[in-house]
Design an enzyme around this catalytic site. Structure first.
Site, PDB file in Angstrom:
ATOM      1  N   ASP A  61      19.231 -22.686   9.558  1.00 34.22           N
ATOM      2  CA  ASP A  61      18.889 -22.034   8.300  1.00 34.22           C
ATOM      3  C   ASP A  61      18.996 -23.052   7.167  1.00 34.22           C
ATOM      4  O   ASP A  61      20.056 -23.634   6.927  1.00 34.22           O
ATOM      5  CB  ASP A  61      19.837 -20.855   8.051  1.00 34.22           C
ATOM      6  CG  ASP A  61      19.503 -20.108   6.779  1.00 34.22           C
ATOM      7  OD1 ASP A  61      18.420 -19.499   6.723  1.00 34.22           O
ATOM      8  OD2 ASP A  61      20.316 -20.149   5.832  1.00 34.22           O
ATOM      9  N   THR A  94      13.240 -21.176   2.824  1.00 38.98           N
ATOM     10  CA  THR A  94      14.022 -22.212   2.151  1.00 38.98           C
ATOM     11  C   THR A  94      13.703 -23.605   2.697  1.00 38.98           C
ATOM     12  O   THR A  94      13.534 -24.556   1.925  1.00 38.98           O
ATOM     13  CB  THR A  94      15.527 -21.933   2.296  1.00 38.98           C
ATOM     14  OG1 THR A  94      15.842 -21.778   3.690  1.00 38.98           O
ATOM     15  CG2 THR A  94      15.906 -20.668   1.562  1.00 38.98           C
ATOM     16  N   THR A  95      13.609 -23.710   4.012  1.00 33.91           N
ATOM     17  CA  THR A  95      13.305 -25.016   4.606  1.00 33.91           C
ATOM     18  C   THR A  95      11.914 -25.481   4.194  1.00 33.91           C
ATOM     19  O   THR A  95      11.713 -26.653   3.840  1.00 33.91           O
ATOM     20  CB  THR A  95      13.407 -24.953   6.135  1.00 33.91           C
ATOM     21  OG1 THR A  95      14.718 -24.498   6.503  1.00 33.91           O
ATOM     22  CG2 THR A  95      13.164 -26.313   6.752  1.00 33.91           C
ATOM     23  N   ASP A 386      17.501 -13.151   6.483  1.00 29.94           N
ATOM     24  CA  ASP A 386      16.134 -13.583   6.163  1.00 29.94           C
ATOM     25  C   ASP A 386      15.137 -12.447   6.388  1.00 29.94           C
ATOM     26  O   ASP A 386      14.230 -12.235   5.575  1.00 29.94           O
ATOM     27  CB  ASP A 386      15.736 -14.787   7.020  1.00 29.94           C
ATOM     28  CG  ASP A 386      16.491 -16.059   6.634  1.00 29.94           C
ATOM     29  OD1 ASP A 386      17.117 -16.067   5.560  1.00 29.94           O
ATOM     30  OD2 ASP A 386      16.464 -17.021   7.418  1.00 29.94           O
TER      31      ASP A 386
END
Length: 554
Positions: A61, A94-95, A386
């Site tokens: 994550d 996010t990544t 998520d």
């Protein structure tokens, strides 16, 4: 003063200016991006983080990795802010946001080397980001918020590659049920979805409680295990005799006086319990303590009582049952009571919990996550978080995009067409932005062990032919219709990622002077010699030390 130099900084200060400052910040941003890049996609790898106390986190994550990493550079922190903003706004992506930010900086560095001014690059990037947002509207897919199948597919996409593969269908169904249950006219507050992690069993044993699960047990074994059609009271206080507000000394001269004090306290406690009995309470949840004698009276009255309930649990009990918390039993009335069809103490993996279920309009739910180890459950919990975020966003916005790198390829082609209409050197920045977006499908291919060049060529060919939903299947390496395959992600995940990444990249590019009170970073090289901070070489070494440290730790 003549030609004598004027010194305005302290001896301990460090200053880096011009291209050196730009290069230093770009290297810092790129290092953060590279640290998480291999985690992207359904075949992304995990990272192991070990802190100074020996605690271990195994995850892929993005926001968890970046917040747990000890990053000590202002430019790198700005990239971490991109991930945190993405997480707070949409809960996923996010990544991707960090990887795009890093690639924008990389492409900008190439333009700076061609003597294109940083403000020109920044202007081109802003124009490209605005055009990209508009282009996403053209390929967005409208979703009926009542279409449970698509919502479950969106949740499943968010959980892919995050440790929940075997039970993805089950968990996505639980997530959708949970989000839809807590939705009301004010929107969807994810705080009303509690996750209780229980070590033991398999992920497939996870379940959703439409109500509240409290990690407590009843205060007395003489109380009932189960109460049906329970009137629920929530007390924000204690069932104890109040202590005096000032210090007082009481002299007892004979046993009769002591007995009177004891009897008076017991009478006060009995009166408190009688108040609850009179209004018809069957289950009582108390924020603070319950006196032993009060426990006795409650048990005699057949009331199930729980003490030291967390504020968050108390709020969810009140919201779920319709109860109104009171600070004192003296103030309680029937109108303050909530209702639950079942309040019961049950055992899960050896631990006792209180289940509050069968409520008329459950606006608070609890998701029980099961797993073989604590690390497994923690990673599934992050996947669930998520999934909750993307389902909530989809219900609010009603627009999704095909996944698998399809939006990025479509945007890249649209921006290249748009670049022809942009005058001046900004055209080069728009083209660089288009190239940067392709880092997502390219990284998906690399992490899946595929040839990224072949994958990009095939994807571009499909999109040139009008297949806007064509994306990369990381499992087979084929280019497939992601919409037909049911791989979706909310439109806002992409727009937020592009906006945040662009803002961070532009801000870093516009910095041409870094003044620090001390060294920005000091790292050791392989021979153990200190590498000084300052200038691009020192900073590169510093961030390289961070990247190398992370590489060794991961």
């Amino acid at each position: 003063m003549g030609n004598q130099p004027l010194i305005v900084l302290s001896d301990d200060s460090q200053r880096t200016s011009g291209k050196d400052a730009q290069s230093m910040n770009i290297q810092a941003g790129k290092a953060v991006s590279e640290a998480v890049r291999t985690t992207l996609g359904p075949k992304g790898m995990d990272k192991m983080l070990v802190d100074s106390s020996g605690s271990v986190i195994v995850t892929n994550d993005g926001v968890t990795l970046l917040t747990e990493m000890e990053i000590d550079h202002p430019a790198a922190d700005m990239i971490v802010d991109v991930a945190e903003t993405q997480e707070s706004e949409v809960g996923d992506g996010t990544t991707s946001a960090v990887v795009v930010a890093g690639e924008l900086l990389k492409r900008a560095e190439e333009l700076l080397d061609q003597d294109i001014h940083a403000t020109t690059v920044a202007q081109g990037y802003r124009q490209a980001a605005q055009k990209a947002t508009e282009a996403l509207d053209d390929v967005a897919i409208d979703v009926d918020v009542d279409d449970t199948e698509i919502l479950e597919q969106i949740a499943a996409t968010a959980m892919t590659g995050k440790g929940a593969e075997n039970a993805r269908d089950l968990l996505s169904g639980l997530v959708v049920d949970a989000v839809r249950t807590v939705a009301d006219e004010d929107g969807i507050d994810a705080e009303n979805i509690s996750v209780e992690k229980v070590v033991g069993g398999a992920i497939e044993n996870s379940e959703l409680v439409e109500g509240v699960l409290v990690n407590k047990d009843r205060v007395s074994d003489n109380m009932p295990y189960f109460v049906e059609d329970a009137n629920v009271a929530v007390i924000d206080g204690a069932l104890e005799v109040k202590e005096t507000e000032i210090d007082a000394e009481v002299n007892v001269t004979d046993p009769d006086q002591l007995q009177q004090f004891i009897e008076q306290e017991e009478a006060q406690l009995e009166e408190m319990v009688d108040e609850l009995v009179d209004v018809g309470a069957d289950a009582v949840f108390v924020d603070k303590g319950i006196d032993d004698m009060a426990q006795h009276y409650l048990a005699d009255a057949g009331i199930l009582a729980v003490r030291r309930v967390k504020d968050s649990d108390a709020q969810q009990i009140a919201r779920s049952t319709g109860a109104t918390p009171v600070t004192s039993v003296d103030d309680i009335t029937e109108d303050h009571l909530g209702f639950a069809g079942s309040v019961a103490q049950k055992e899960i993996a050896g631990d006792e919990h209180i289940f509050i279920e069968d409520v008329e309009d459950a606006k608070s739910v609890t998701l029980i996550l099961r797993g073989g180890t604590e690390h497994v459950i923690d990673e599934v919990d992050r996947a669930i978080e998520d999934a909750i975020g993307v389902v909530r966003t989809t219900i609010v916005d009603g627009k999704v995009l095909a996944g698998g790198g399809a939006p990025e390829i479509q945007l890249s082609l649209a921006l290249r067409d748009y670049a022809d209409s942009v005058g001046g050197r900004e055209q080069l920045a728009v083209e660089a932005f288009a190239d940067a977006l392709e880092v997502i499908p390219r990284t998906l291919a690399e992490n899946a062990g595929l040839d990224p060049i072949d994958s990009l060529v095939e994807l571009r060919s499909e999109h040139d032919a009008g297949e806007t939903g064509a994306g990369l299947d990381a499992y087979t390496g084929d280019t497939i219709d992601m919409e037909a395959e049911g791989v979706y992600e909310p439109q806002r995940v992409k727009t937020q990622a592009i906006d945040s990444a662009t803002e961070a990249a532009v801000m870093l590019l516009r910095i041409d002077d870094v003044i620090a009170a001390g060294d920005l970073a000091v790292a050791d090289d392989d021979e153990g010699d200190d590498m000084p901070a300052g200038g691009p070489g020192g900073m590169g070494g510093g961030m390289g030390g961070m990247g190398g440290g992370m590489g060794g730790m991961m």
